[in-house]
Design a protein around this motif. Structure first.
Motif, PDB file in Angstrom:
ATOM      1  N   LEU A   1       2.420 -15.600 -18.995  1.00 12.44           N
ATOM      2  CA  LEU A   1       1.591 -15.544 -18.122  1.00 12.44           C
ATOM      3  C   LEU A   1       0.919 -14.070 -18.144  1.00 12.44           C
ATOM      4  N   ALA A   2       2.045 -13.265 -18.382  1.00 15.11           N
ATOM      5  CA  ALA A   2       1.423 -11.787 -18.272  1.00 15.11           C
ATOM      6  C   ALA A   2       0.435 -11.526 -19.634  1.00 15.11           C
TER       7      ALA A   2
ATOM      8  N   SER B   1       2.822 -23.681 -14.989  1.00 16.51           N
ATOM      9  CA  SER B   1       3.742 -22.627 -14.891  1.00 16.51           C
ATOM     10  C   SER B   1       3.939 -21.781 -13.853  1.00 16.51           C
ATOM     11  N   MET B   2       2.905 -21.514 -13.061  1.00 11.94           N
ATOM     12  CA  MET B   2       2.929 -20.718 -11.992  1.00 11.94           C
ATOM     13  C   MET B   2       3.646 -21.763 -10.767  1.00 11.94           C
ATOM     14  N   ALA B   3       3.162 -22.930 -10.811  1.00 13.57           N
ATOM     15  CA  ALA B   3       3.695 -23.797  -9.992  1.00 13.57           C
ATOM     16  C   ALA B   3       5.148 -23.965 -10.125  1.00 13.57           C
TER      17      ALA B   3
ATOM     18  N   SER C   1      12.069 -21.068 -18.735  1.00 10.39           N
ATOM     19  CA  SER C   1      12.889 -20.167 -17.549  1.00 10.39           C
ATOM     20  C   SER C   1      11.713 -19.359 -16.939  1.00 10.39           C
ATOM     21  N   THR C   2      12.176 -18.740 -15.825  1.00  4.42           N
ATOM     22  CA  THR C   2      11.203 -17.886 -14.886  1.00  4.42           C
ATOM     23  C   THR C   2      10.447 -16.740 -15.874  1.00  4.42           C
TER      24      THR C   2
ATOM     25  N   GLY D   1      -5.152 -27.091 -20.964  1.00  5.71           N
ATOM     26  CA  GLY D   1      -6.023 -26.117 -20.236  1.00  5.71           C
ATOM     27  C   GLY D   1      -5.700 -25.560 -19.146  1.00  5.71           C
ATOM     28  N   HIS D   2      -4.814 -26.201 -18.241  1.00  2.99           N
ATOM     29  CA  HIS D   2      -4.304 -25.593 -17.145  1.00  2.99           C
ATOM     30  C   HIS D   2      -2.835 -25.461 -17.078  1.00  2.99           C
TER      31      HIS D   2
END
Length: 393
Positions: A384-385, A328-330, A376-377, A322-323
């Motif tokens: 995320l987009a 991914s952001m971290a 990968s980034t 769920g998080h």
């Protein structure tokens, strides 16, 4: 904790950073991990240059008991359920000293996680206590020669046969490949995806050394030539194991952020020490405006990445999938930060930052793979987009 970046500041202040927002239990875990890292720091250069298992580190990690944090208490672990924050804090401390030590700890976790969640009780009793003691080295086998980030394109097959489950296919760039005692393998089964545990000594399994990387790593290529394992070696629900694999990534992706923060902190400390002790133009480098500003910016970015890593890890304790966005952001924030910080550190150290075999050179090489493995980034940003568009609707 608030300190100013002044010429006479004790460099150790930066090293101690990150204690905020951790409760006493996590601070104790952090101190134990730091103690192990400090103990093994004298052999870190040799270990990080090895593409095979460095036995002194395996022995020391086993003796430390830290691997108990990647296995539930029922099988010799530390707590009833895995704590991503504890794992992240440990990896931060270990990576500060050695990428080999960090990887050895981290892959014990991600390599055994699908077994922990999806394995039979008999299978867990057989393997998980050995993961804690490091008698067994774990690995997860996902990527293939033609498949990297797009794991839904895997070609390895899992088929139910009279003798159990048959595995056919090839896996590549597998961390701990050739050194592992077992592999948790992702493959196609019918129209879905399944996972099975394959012991390293299974008939038909061949492991070969993988490519040499710019940052040496235990890496192997695996070939499954009609490997048959008992049906009890299935992990998760037949054809429904893709979510199990994603859950493993959700739990451990954020821990990569911890590793990146540890590496960035080490690079910052090296550059700060150099800037305080190196004199140019009649003054310590730290008194030169551009140098001080570069270090201050790096410090800001390291603390920002650390805060994000701890927050994402705390969220993952209750609901990893769920998080996943926050994990991914971290991971993006910390790994990109590590790349920038270590690059600035080399610049601050000038020619001394270019010396082969120096700590900063080792950190520079170890920083680069972090932006690629476990998402990968670019792949994570794309995901995320898409999520952002759904949230915005």
């Amino acid at each position: 904790m608030s300190v100013e970046l002044e010429m006479d500041m004790d460099a150790a202040v930066l090293t101690v950073g990150g204690g905020f927002d951790l409760d006493d239990g996590h601070k104790q875990i952090q101190e134990r991990a730091r103690a192990l890292a400090a103990e093994l720091d004298p052999v870190a250069t040799e270990a990080d240059a090895s593409s095979g298992l460095y036995e002194p580190m395996r022995s020391a990690l086993a003796a430390s008991g830290l691997a108990a944090h990647v296995v539930p208490a029922a099988y010799g672990g530390h707590s009833e359920t895995l704590d991503p924050l504890a794992i992240t804090v440990i990896r931060e401390a270990l990576m500060y000293s050695s990428a080999h030590l960090d990887s050895l700890f981290g892959v014990q976790g991600i390599g055994s996680y699908t077994l922990t969640v999806g394995g039979t009780e008999e299978l867990k009793q057989e393997w998980l206590p050995k993961v804690v003691s490091l008698q067994a080295i774990a690995a997860i086998a996902l990527t293939e020669p033609e498949v990297g980030s797009d794991l839904r394109a895997v070609q390895t097959t899992i088929e139910q046969v009279a003798g159990g489950l048959r595995v056919r296919g090839r896996k590549s760039f597998i961390t701990n490949g050739g050194a592992a005692s077992f592999y948790c393998v992702l493959g196609r089964e019918g129209d879905g995806y399944s996972m099975v545990l394959v012991p390293a000594d299974a008939q038909g399994l061949t492991a070969r050394a993988g490519d040499d990387l710019i940052a040496p790593h235990i890496l192997g290529e695996l070939e499954f030539d009609d490997v048959v394992v008992p049906a009890s070696h299935r992990l998760g629900i037949p054809g429904k194991a893709f979510s199990l694999m994603l859950q493993a990534l959700a739990v451990f992706r954020v821990s990569v952020a911890g590793s990146a923060v540890g590496l960035a902190q080490a690079a910052l400390d090296e550059a700060l020490k150099h800037a305080q002790n190196r004199t140019q133009f009649g003054a310590p480098l730290i008194e030169l405006g551009p140098v001080a500003q570069s270090l201050a910016l790096s410090w800001t970015e390291v603390e920002t990445a650390r805060s994000m890593a701890y927050r994402a890890a705390a969220l993952a304790r209750t609901d990893p999938l769920g998080h996943l966005d926050f994990s991914s952001m971290a991971k993006i924030s910390a790994t990109e930060t590590a790349g920038r910080v270590v690059d600035r550190a080399v610049q601050v150290m000038g020619r001394f930052g270019l010396v082969r075999g120096s700590k900063i050179e080792r950190l520079y090489r170890n920083a680069r793979p972090l932006r690629i493995y476990e998402g990968s980034t670019e792949v994570l940003l794309d995901s995320l987009a898409r999520r952002l568009q759904k949230v915005a609707k």
